[in-house]
Design a protein around this motif. Structure first.
Motif, PDB file in Angstrom:
ATOM      1  N   ARG A 430     -17.353  -9.933  47.978  1.00 29.89           N
ATOM      2  CA  ARG A 430     -16.850  -9.647  49.445  1.00 29.89           C
ATOM      3  C   ARG A 430     -15.224  -9.420  49.239  1.00 29.89           C
ATOM      4  O   ARG A 430     -14.306 -10.552  48.723  1.00 29.89           O
ATOM      5  CB  ARG A 430     -17.208 -10.086  50.574  1.00 29.89           C
ATOM      6  N   VAL A 431     -14.430  -8.530  50.698  1.00 34.60           N
ATOM      7  CA  VAL A 431     -13.073  -8.779  49.691  1.00 34.60           C
ATOM      8  C   VAL A 431     -12.953  -9.992  50.690  1.00 34.60           C
ATOM      9  O   VAL A 431     -13.449  -9.848  52.018  1.00 34.60           O
ATOM     10  CB  VAL A 431     -12.417  -7.357  50.156  1.00 34.60           C
ATOM     11  N   ALA A 432     -11.735 -10.567  50.646  1.00 31.29           N
ATOM     12  CA  ALA A 432     -10.822 -11.601  51.664  1.00 31.29           C
ATOM     13  C   ALA A 432     -10.720 -10.980  52.481  1.00 31.29           C
ATOM     14  O   ALA A 432      -9.581  -9.850  52.514  1.00 31.29           O
ATOM     15  CB  ALA A 432      -9.864 -13.060  50.750  1.00 31.29           C
ATOM     16  N   ALA A 433     -10.488 -11.872  53.632  1.00 30.94           N
ATOM     17  CA  ALA A 433     -10.314 -11.354  54.937  1.00 30.94           C
ATOM     18  C   ALA A 433      -8.778 -11.332  54.704  1.00 30.94           C
ATOM     19  O   ALA A 433      -7.596 -10.477  55.844  1.00 30.94           O
ATOM     20  CB  ALA A 433     -10.396 -12.322  55.983  1.00 30.94           C
ATOM     21  N   ASP A 434      -7.868 -11.607  54.182  1.00 34.62           N
ATOM     22  CA  ASP A 434      -6.554 -11.494  53.809  1.00 34.62           C
ATOM     23  C   ASP A 434      -6.237 -10.196  52.964  1.00 34.62           C
ATOM     24  O   ASP A 434      -4.744  -9.854  53.245  1.00 34.62           O
ATOM     25  CB  ASP A 434      -5.677 -12.688  53.308  1.00 34.62           C
ATOM     26  N   VAL A 435      -7.040  -9.752  52.693  1.00 32.17           N
ATOM     27  CA  VAL A 435      -6.331  -8.312  51.579  1.00 32.17           C
ATOM     28  C   VAL A 435      -6.344  -7.492  52.471  1.00 32.17           C
ATOM     29  O   VAL A 435      -6.979  -6.526  52.912  1.00 32.17           O
ATOM     30  CB  VAL A 435      -7.440  -8.531  50.538  1.00 32.17           C
ATOM     31  N   THR A 436      -5.661  -6.392  52.150  1.00 32.15           N
ATOM     32  CA  THR A 436      -4.648  -4.884  53.147  1.00 32.15           C
ATOM     33  C   THR A 436      -4.884  -3.820  51.460  1.00 32.15           C
ATOM     34  O   THR A 436      -4.311  -4.642  49.978  1.00 32.15           O
ATOM     35  CB  THR A 436      -3.874  -5.201  53.534  1.00 32.15           C
ATOM     36  N   ARG A 513     -11.110 -14.542  40.674  1.00 37.72           N
ATOM     37  CA  ARG A 513      -9.935 -15.479  39.880  1.00 37.72           C
ATOM     38  C   ARG A 513      -9.141 -16.148  41.107  1.00 37.72           C
ATOM     39  O   ARG A 513      -8.268 -17.370  41.455  1.00 37.72           O
ATOM     40  CB  ARG A 513      -9.504 -15.766  38.458  1.00 37.72           C
ATOM     41  N   ASP A 514      -8.056 -14.825  41.498  1.00 39.01           N
ATOM     42  CA  ASP A 514      -7.161 -15.121  42.417  1.00 39.01           C
ATOM     43  C   ASP A 514      -7.074 -15.548  43.285  1.00 39.01           C
ATOM     44  O   ASP A 514      -6.243 -15.156  44.487  1.00 39.01           O
ATOM     45  CB  ASP A 514      -6.444 -13.559  41.778  1.00 39.01           C
ATOM     46  N   GLY A 515      -8.489 -15.005  44.207  1.00 44.78           N
ATOM     47  CA  GLY A 515      -8.989 -15.044  46.113  1.00 44.78           C
ATOM     48  C   GLY A 515      -8.833 -14.184  46.206  1.00 44.78           C
ATOM     49  O   GLY A 515      -9.063 -13.896  47.547  1.00 44.78           O
ATOM     50  N   LEU A 516      -8.894 -12.281  45.312  1.00 45.36           N
ATOM     51  CA  LEU A 516      -8.748 -11.275  46.282  1.00 45.36           C
ATOM     52  C   LEU A 516     -10.390 -10.593  46.905  1.00 45.36           C
ATOM     53  O   LEU A 516     -10.813 -10.374  47.694  1.00 45.36           O
ATOM     54  CB  LEU A 516      -8.330 -10.343  45.697  1.00 45.36           C
ATOM     55  N   LEU A 517     -11.421 -11.298  45.419  1.00 44.94           N
ATOM     56  CA  LEU A 517     -12.663 -11.110  45.968  1.00 44.94           C
ATOM     57  C   LEU A 517     -13.487 -12.352  46.025  1.00 44.94           C
ATOM     58  O   LEU A 517     -13.253 -13.533  45.317  1.00 44.94           O
ATOM     59  CB  LEU A 517     -13.562 -10.366  44.799  1.00 44.94           C
ATOM     60  N   GLU A 518     -14.389 -12.880  46.772  1.00 46.90           N
ATOM     61  CA  GLU A 518     -15.226 -13.510  46.370  1.00 46.90           C
ATOM     62  C   GLU A 518     -16.908 -13.905  47.159  1.00 46.90           C
ATOM     63  O   GLU A 518     -17.008 -12.684  47.150  1.00 46.90           O
ATOM     64  CB  GLU A 518     -15.244 -14.483  48.619  1.00 46.90           C
ATOM     65  N   PRO A 519     -16.767 -15.166  46.044  1.00 47.70           N
ATOM     66  CA  PRO A 519     -18.572 -14.753  46.061  1.00 47.70           C
ATOM     67  C   PRO A 519     -19.252 -14.793  47.601  1.00 47.70           C
ATOM     68  O   PRO A 519     -18.660 -16.114  48.075  1.00 47.70           O
ATOM     69  CB  PRO A 519     -19.220 -16.153  45.605  1.00 47.70           C
ATOM     70  N   VAL A 520     -20.433 -14.258  47.630  1.00 47.67           N
ATOM     71  CA  VAL A 520     -20.922 -14.749  49.087  1.00 47.67           C
ATOM     72  C   VAL A 520     -22.520 -15.446  48.345  1.00 47.67           C
ATOM     73  O   VAL A 520     -22.832 -15.355  47.531  1.00 47.67           O
ATOM     74  CB  VAL A 520     -21.615 -13.078  49.422  1.00 47.67           C
ATOM     75  N   PRO A 521     -22.033 -16.822  49.410  1.00 46.28           N
ATOM     76  CA  PRO A 521     -23.086 -17.891  48.900  1.00 46.28           C
ATOM     77  C   PRO A 521     -24.146 -17.504  49.088  1.00 46.28           C
ATOM     78  O   PRO A 521     -25.044 -16.800  49.806  1.00 46.28           O
ATOM     79  CB  PRO A 521     -22.969 -19.251  49.736  1.00 46.28           C
TER      80      PRO A 521
END
Length: 521
Positions: A430-436, A513-521
């Motif tokens: 999923r897209v990290a919440a701080d990405v625009t 790796r850079d935190g723009l996309l996050e794995p969903v647990p």
């Protein structure tokens, strides 16, 4: 070089330091700033002391018994004051006690005889990943206070490089930390806030002496942690030992070996070019425990036949460690020489010109076109696989890699290293919440010419994305596996799904790796 441990402090020294701590209770950064005022304080930051001297002299004339003004005059500005004035500011430790600690010299034994500082001793306040820190730190008087060029064994106080390292270092509970090249001991104090034991090394006996004083003066703030000083060069004093963390603001300044007058212990490691930083990168793994992390500042050359990224990349390959290098500044050879000649107070007259010429000749001999300054993070991996390799340039702002973000990046790298492409295709992101997302259009154009993915937190990355990657990120809502999402995009874009997967997976890995996309647990 010997690796002798400095002798233990005497009980008498501890008694005097405890009294000094009591006398210094009101000697804080805020109090100093309030007395000097914003104009004088800003001028001091530019190494101009006259406004501060005028402010303190005026306060002492109006209020001779003002203790804070006397402390600032003596220990921050290097001014002489009558012994009786300083005595009123230090009723517990007393003027003879300060002299016994080696902090002042007196012209006589009468109350009106002048006294002056032998060291710079001032309050320090900052915020690292663990929160606020308030200490007092002793170092050698600067050329602003003495009016003379620095001594060869000068012990530097807290500067921009020290602050950068302190704010970028990882702060997690850990066992053993090595502070390599401790100087006045500031990084060891920061490390003692989260480590059980800190070993602090330096080639300079004087640096270790002042560092020991600083650790004693601030002992109540470091809890149960112990700090041990050892004398020696680079990793020699800790050969055969392992550490969970290494921090270092090493003597990385590139200095012409043909100009002995340019060498100072606090900044010059005695090697040609950037060899000290190269050697540190390639050898620090020998003292890192599995999973151990090293963070240090450094300079590196960019040469006509080898750009800085290629040069640093070769060091990382030789180290065998995970590596993340952030270049924060770039200077041409003349700029670099000017910076360090001015730093030592040697910039005036023929001697300054001779040093300048020696620096430029040294750079020319190796075809150096510029010098980079930045932060290096290394980790001894605990798993097999392709090591982390990030080499980038970030000047200011949120791109500065804070310690928490460094640790988070390494943890995300571990998650990726445990998954080959087939396993990644089965994961959900999923897209990290701080990405625009930003779209830039040429006037009158229907389709954007540039699409940027901007990270609001973390390392503040900005990624230029093509149509396929933008579509993938936009559809990453956390409920569709990566493989199925790529297949759907391929159908929509009317391209081959396998080819699209080959194109996207590397970019997807970088975004995770850079935190723009996050794995969903």
């Amino acid at each position: 070089m010997s690796s002798d441990v400095p002798p233990s402090r005497s009980s008498r020294t501890d008694e005097l330091v405890a009294k000094l701590r009591t006398d210094f209770a009101g000697f804080t950064v805020d109090a100093v700033n309030d007395l000097l005022g914003p104009v004088a304080q800003a001028a001091l930051g530019r190494e101009q002391s006259l406004p501060a001297r005028l402010a303190v002299t005026q306060r002492l004339s109006a209020s001779p018994d003002e203790p804070l003004a006397a402390l600032i005059a003596v220990f921050v500005l290097g001014l002489e004051v009558p012994a009786e004035r300083l005595a009123r500011a230090v009723p517990q430790v007393s003027v003879p006690g300060l002299q016994e600690l080696g902090l002042i010299v007196t012209a006589g034994n009468e109350p009106g005889d002048p006294v002056r500082a032998r060291v710079d001793l001032r309050p320090y306040a900052t915020v690292d990943a663990l929160g606020p820190a308030d200490w007092w730190l002793a170092s050698d008087l600067s050329e602003v206070s003495t009016g003379r060029p620095l001594a060869d064994d000068h012990v530097l106080g807290v500067g921009g490089a020290s602050l950068t390292l302190a704010r970028c270092a990882i702060r997690r509970p850990t066992g053993r930390v090595l502070d390599l090249g401790t100087g006045c001991g500031i990084q060891a104090l920061h490390a003692a806030r989260h480590a059980k034991h800190v070993v602090a090394t330096d080639i300079s006996a004087r640096a270790l002496h002042l560092a020991e004083l600083n650790w004693a003066l601030n002992a109540p703030t470091i809890g149960a942690a112990t700090i041990e000083g050892r004398r020696g060069s680079l990793l020699e004093p800790v050969a055969g030992e392992l550490f969970d963390q290494v921090v270092s603001n090493p003597p990385f300044v590139i200095t012409p070996r043909s100009a002995p007058a340019a060498a100072f212990e606090y900044r010059d490691g005695g090697m040609v070019g950037d060899d000290l930083v190269r050697q540190l990168v390639e050898s620090v793994g020998s003292v890192l425990a599995p999973g151990g992390i090293a963070q240090f500042l450094g300079n590196w050359e960019g040469r006509k036949d080898e750009g800085w990224t290629d040069r640093v990349s070769s060091w990382l390959e030789a180290s065998g460690l995970d590596g993340w290098v952030v270049q924060r500044e770039w200077q041409d050879p003349a700029e670099y020489a000017e910076t360090w000649i001015r730093d030592s107070g040697q910039h005036l007259g023929k001697d300054g010109d001779d040093l300048y010429a020696a620096w430029l000749a040294d750079f020319a001999s190796r075809g150096v076109e510029g010098v980079g300054f930045g932060l290096i993070t290394l980790r001894r991996p605990t798993h097999e696989g392709t090591p982390l390799r990030v080499i980038e340039e970030r000047r200011t702002g949120p791109g500065l890699p804070w310690g928490d973000e460094v640790l988070a990046t390494l943890e995300r790298q571990d998650w990726l290293a445990a998954r080959d492409d087939a396993a990644l295709l089965a994961e959900t992101l999923r897209v990290a919440a701080d990405v625009t997302e930003e779209r830039h259009h040429l006037p009158g154009a229907e389709d954007p010419s540039v699409i940027l993915l901007r990270q609001g937190g973390g390392a503040g990355r900005v990624v230029q994305a093509g149509t396929a990657l933008t579509g993938f990120v936009g559809a990453s809502s956390g409920d569709i596996p990566v493989g199925r999402l790529i297949a759907a995009l391929a159908t929509l874009l009317e391209v081959d799904a396998q080819a699209l997967g080959t194109e996207l997976l590397s970019d997807v890995r970088n975004l995770v790796r850079d935190g723009l996309l996050e794995p969903v647990p």
